[in-house]
Design an enzyme around this catalytic site. Structure first.
Site, PDB file in Angstrom:
ATOM      1  N   ALA A  15      -2.199   5.099  24.681  1.00  0.00           N
ATOM      2  CA  ALA A  15      -2.054   6.554  24.851  1.00  0.00           C
ATOM      3  C   ALA A  15      -2.468   7.288  23.577  1.00  0.00           C
ATOM      4  CB  ALA A  15      -0.606   6.906  25.222  1.00  0.00           C
ATOM      5  N   GLU A  34       0.543   4.800  12.574  1.00  0.00           N
ATOM      6  CA  GLU A  34       1.019   3.599  13.276  1.00  0.00           C
ATOM      7  C   GLU A  34       1.993   2.863  12.372  1.00  0.00           C
ATOM      8  OE1 GLU A  34       0.916   1.960  16.328  1.00  0.00           O
ATOM      9  OE2 GLU A  34       2.264   0.653  15.195  1.00  0.00           O
ATOM     10  N   GLY A  47      -1.767  -6.961  30.442  1.00  0.00           N
ATOM     11  CA  GLY A  47      -2.981  -7.499  31.055  1.00  0.00           C
ATOM     12  C   GLY A  47      -4.086  -6.468  31.092  1.00  0.00           C
ATOM     13  N   GLY A  48      -3.716  -5.212  30.844  1.00  0.00           N
ATOM     14  CA  GLY A  48      -4.702  -4.143  30.775  1.00  0.00           C
ATOM     15  C   GLY A  48      -5.260  -3.689  32.117  1.00  0.00           C
ATOM     16  N   ALA A 156       6.603   7.348  11.515  1.00  0.00           N
ATOM     17  CA  ALA A 156       7.041   8.739  11.682  1.00  0.00           C
ATOM     18  C   ALA A 156       8.559   8.766  11.721  1.00  0.00           C
ATOM     19  CB  ALA A 156       6.465   9.322  12.966  1.00  0.00           C
ATOM     20  N   ASP A 223      11.290   5.260  19.120  1.00  0.00           N
ATOM     21  CA  ASP A 223      11.321   6.201  17.985  1.00  0.00           C
ATOM     22  C   ASP A 223      10.956   7.630  18.385  1.00  0.00           C
ATOM     23  OD1 ASP A 223      11.504   3.704  16.863  1.00  0.00           O
ATOM     24  OD2 ASP A 223      10.061   4.089  15.249  1.00  0.00           O
ATOM     25  N   ARG A 283       8.184  -4.967  41.424  1.00  0.00           N
ATOM     26  CA  ARG A 283       8.758  -5.796  40.367  1.00  0.00           C
ATOM     27  C   ARG A 283      10.287  -5.792  40.396  1.00  0.00           C
ATOM     28  NH1 ARG A 283       4.666  -3.761  35.593  1.00  0.00           N
ATOM     29  NH2 ARG A 283       2.938  -5.094  36.204  1.00  0.00           N
ATOM     30  N   GLU A 422       4.067   5.667  27.580  1.00  0.00           N
ATOM     31  CA  GLU A 422       5.370   5.128  27.985  1.00  0.00           C
ATOM     32  C   GLU A 422       6.528   5.934  27.406  1.00  0.00           C
ATOM     33  OE1 GLU A 422       5.819   0.880  27.351  1.00  0.00           O
ATOM     34  OE2 GLU A 422       7.847   0.895  28.171  1.00  0.00           O
ATOM     35  N   ILE A 438      -1.560   1.708  32.608  1.00  0.00           N
ATOM     36  CA  ILE A 438      -2.833   1.924  31.909  1.00  0.00           C
ATOM     37  C   ILE A 438      -3.500   3.192  32.438  1.00  0.00           C
ATOM     38  CG2 ILE A 438      -5.087   0.907  31.337  1.00  0.00           C
ATOM     39  CD1 ILE A 438      -2.788  -0.547  29.980  1.00  0.00           C
TER      40      ILE A 438
HETATM   41  P1  ADP Z   1       1.546   3.396  25.177  1.00  0.00           P
HETATM   42  O1  ADP Z   1       1.291   2.366  26.223  1.00  0.00           O
HETATM   43  O2  ADP Z   1       2.324   4.540  25.660  1.00  0.00           O
HETATM   44  O3  ADP Z   1       0.307   3.737  24.430  1.00  0.00           O
HETATM   45  P2  ADP Z   1       2.232   1.368  23.220  1.00  0.00           P
HETATM   46  O4  ADP Z   1       3.467   0.559  23.179  1.00  0.00           O
HETATM   47  O5  ADP Z   1       0.969   0.694  23.649  1.00  0.00           O
HETATM   48  O6  ADP Z   1       2.521   2.668  24.119  1.00  0.00           O
HETATM   49  O7  ADP Z   1       1.921   1.996  21.779  1.00  0.00           O
HETATM   50  C1  ADP Z   1       2.879   2.687  21.033  1.00  0.00           C
HETATM   51  C2  ADP Z   1       2.563   2.511  19.553  1.00  0.00           C
HETATM   52  O8  ADP Z   1       3.363   3.395  18.780  1.00  0.00           O
HETATM   53  C3  ADP Z   1       2.832   1.096  19.040  1.00  0.00           C
HETATM   54  O9  ADP Z   1       1.708   0.601  18.363  1.00  0.00           O
HETATM   55  C4  ADP Z   1       4.017   1.303  18.092  1.00  0.00           C
HETATM   56  O10 ADP Z   1       4.068   0.374  17.042  1.00  0.00           O
HETATM   57  C5  ADP Z   1       3.796   2.719  17.606  1.00  0.00           C
HETATM   58  N1  ADP Z   1       5.011   3.376  17.082  1.00  0.00           N
HETATM   59  C6  ADP Z   1       6.262   3.314  17.577  1.00  0.00           C
HETATM   60  N2  ADP Z   1       7.115   4.045  16.836  1.00  0.00           N
HETATM   61  C7  ADP Z   1       6.403   4.597  15.834  1.00  0.00           C
HETATM   62  C8  ADP Z   1       6.701   5.438  14.718  1.00  0.00           C
HETATM   63  N3  ADP Z   1       7.953   5.862  14.476  1.00  0.00           N
HETATM   64  N4  ADP Z   1       5.687   5.813  13.883  1.00  0.00           N
HETATM   65  C9  ADP Z   1       4.430   5.367  14.092  1.00  0.00           C
HETATM   66  N5  ADP Z   1       4.087   4.570  15.110  1.00  0.00           N
HETATM   67  C10 ADP Z   1       5.037   4.176  15.979  1.00  0.00           C
END
Ligand code: ADP
Length: 454
Positions: A15, A34, A47-48, A156, A223, A283, A422, A438
């Site tokens: 996302a 990140e 699985g994408g 963050a 977070d 599921r 998510e 996805i």
């Molecule tokens: P989505 O499928 O919604 O994109 P993901 O789980 O694939 O969600 O990606 C969320 C990302 O955000 C992960 O790489 C995670 O490590 C990162 N993340 C979570 N909390 C924080 C934060 N406080 N600051 C920066 N990145 C974060």
């Protein structure tokens, strides 16, 4: 130290990366934060697969589908708890998002689809090698091409607001130092779900306790939900936490070899050698059924031709070898031998297979009405894999509107704050269907990117 850009994106999963690229495509300067040393989050571990009604493979194979059908499936799959306005947007834009990934981002897709539980037709596209790596690596390549800075190991920790309550930036922590990120236009929260936070799981749903393993990335600790809640954002559906029905009994990981099920080529049996649920059910339905079985596990059974046709042992070779080594999967010449390995009732299992083969001949599964085309089991070797449910997806999260703006408790948009993926709630209701995430992160990631760049 301090950085300034038009848009700050928190989280480099599917996302966040999609939102960042789209914001930049719309003229904004962007920085992505990140917290982990690697990008990708749960998207990378997935699985994408991507549910896209009306996609190119469906057209080729003459499978009729529509956004309306997808809309109905999403709502029904979540017991009509999803927000119809958001579900409509997801359903109507899913195909466009898939085309964007293929044509613009240059993601490569396999030439066949998978049939995920709860969908009314086969519509799920499979990325190259059936992992989230294809999406994350191609999005990341575009980020690099566009010179969008990505600050890893940067967590963050707080949203910054001005006197009017507008979000104007983020305070983040890198190597123990607090860094201020100013956002001229907006902040996009894309931090994923909270499946890896036992505290947060237990706070909202006490059934999701320490006994249940998780498929999630360690970064999925909710977070962004906490950050948004602190400044008054409305949260929705927090109690709806999905378990994936067929995970590793030791680690909780997803087992991709088990995707032979979504090819319609395996059955699930219990220790007593009997089927107990439709293998292409939702599921949550399968997970709840598994928990009731002896030992709280299920055994997936398939034959050599299913293995060859699906190619799972080749595509997911290292997982396959690991499962064999850890005795979670057995390959045996006869059904008796395979059953004996897990102390499954062999006589009953043989009867179950005979019955299933009869259903395949008749074209209808008299016991569980399994959808799709039934294929008879043939000669050995045979395979049996043990698995059990693990926490996979958190349906709840931040409430957004159709522009991906974060809403407060009065239903008003919080200025300068957007969310996608998510981390948001209100879309999948009580239960997300496989391969809808996805599509969701792509569609709403793009919307958030557009909105924040305005
Ligand atoms: P989505 O499928 O919604 O994109 P993901 O789980 O694939 O969600 O990606 C969320 C990302 O955000 C992960 O790489 C995670 O490590 C990162 N993340 C979570 N909390 C924080 C934060 N406080 N600051 C920066 N990145 C974060």
């Amino acid at each position: 130290s301090e950085y300034t850009s038009d848009v700050i994106v928190i989280g480099a999963g599917g996302a966040g990366l999609t939102a960042a690229i789209t914001a930049a495509d719309n003229g904004a300067s962007v920085i992505v934060l990140e917290k982990m040393p690697i990008i990708g989050g749960n998207t990378l571990l997935s699985g994408g697969e991507y549910a896209a009604p009306g996609n190119w493979i469906q057209v080729e194979e003459g499978i009729e589908d529509s956004a309306d059908k997808f809309y109905a499936d999403i709502l029904k799959g979540g017991d009509n708890e999803g927000n119809p306005e958001l579900v409509r947007i997801l359903a109507d834009n899913a195909l466009d998002g898939a085309n964007w990934l293929k044509d613009d981002i240059k993601m490569v897709f396999e030439d066949h689809m998978l049939f995920f539980g709860g969908h009314s037709v086969e519509r799920s596209l499979v990325p190259k090698n059936a992992t989230g790596y294809e999406m994350i690596s191609k999005l990341n390549a575009r980020l690099t091409e566009k010179n969008i800075p990505l600050h890893k190991n940067t967590t963050a920790a707080e949203l910054i607001q001005n006197a009017d309550g507008q979000v104007t930036g983020v305070k983040a922590v890198y190597d123990g130092q607090t860094i201020t990120y100013n956002a001229n236009k907006g902040v996009i929260i894309a931090t994923g779900g909270f499946g890896a936070s036992l505290d947060m799981r237990m706070k909202y749903n006490e059934n999701m306790n320490e006994k249940i393993l998780s498929t999630n990335s360690v970064g999925s600790t909710g977070d962004g939900i906490t950050l948004a809640e602190k400044i008054g954002a409305e949260l929705v559906d927090m109690q709806y936490i999905q378990t994936y029905p067929t995970c590793d009994t030791q680690s909780g990981s997803l087992l991709y070899v088990g995707d032979v099920r979504m090819e319609g080529r395996s059955i699930l049996v219990n220790k007593e050698g009997k089927r107990f649920v439709e293998e292409l059910e939702r599921r949550d339905v399968i997970s709840n059924a598994v928990i009731e079985q002896t030992g709280g596990v299920s055994y997936m059974f398939w034959d050599e031709s299913a293995m060859t046709d699906s190619g799972m042992a080749v595509t997911h070779e290292s997982e396959y070898n690991g499962l064999i080594a850890r005795k979670q999967l057995v390959k045996a010449d006869t059904i008796e031998e395979a059953a004996a390995f897990f102390e499954i009732d062999a006589t009953e299992l043989k009867k179950t297979v005979e019955n299933y083969n009869q259903y395949a001949k008749d074209g209808v599964d008299k016991e569980f009405n399994k959808r799709g085309t039934l294929v008879e089991f043939g000669q050995g070797p045979y395979y049996i894999m043990v698995s059990k449910p693990a926490v996979h997806h958190t349906m709840g999260g931040i409430k957004i509107n159709s522009e991906a703006q974060v809403l407060n408790k009065n239903g008003e948009a919080i200025k300068g704050l957007y969310a996608a993926g998510e981390v948001t709630g209100d879309i999948h209701g009580t239960n997300r269907l496989g391969s809808d995430a996805i599509a969701d992160i792509t569609v709403f990631g793009r919307i958030a990117g557009q909105s924040a760049a305005k």
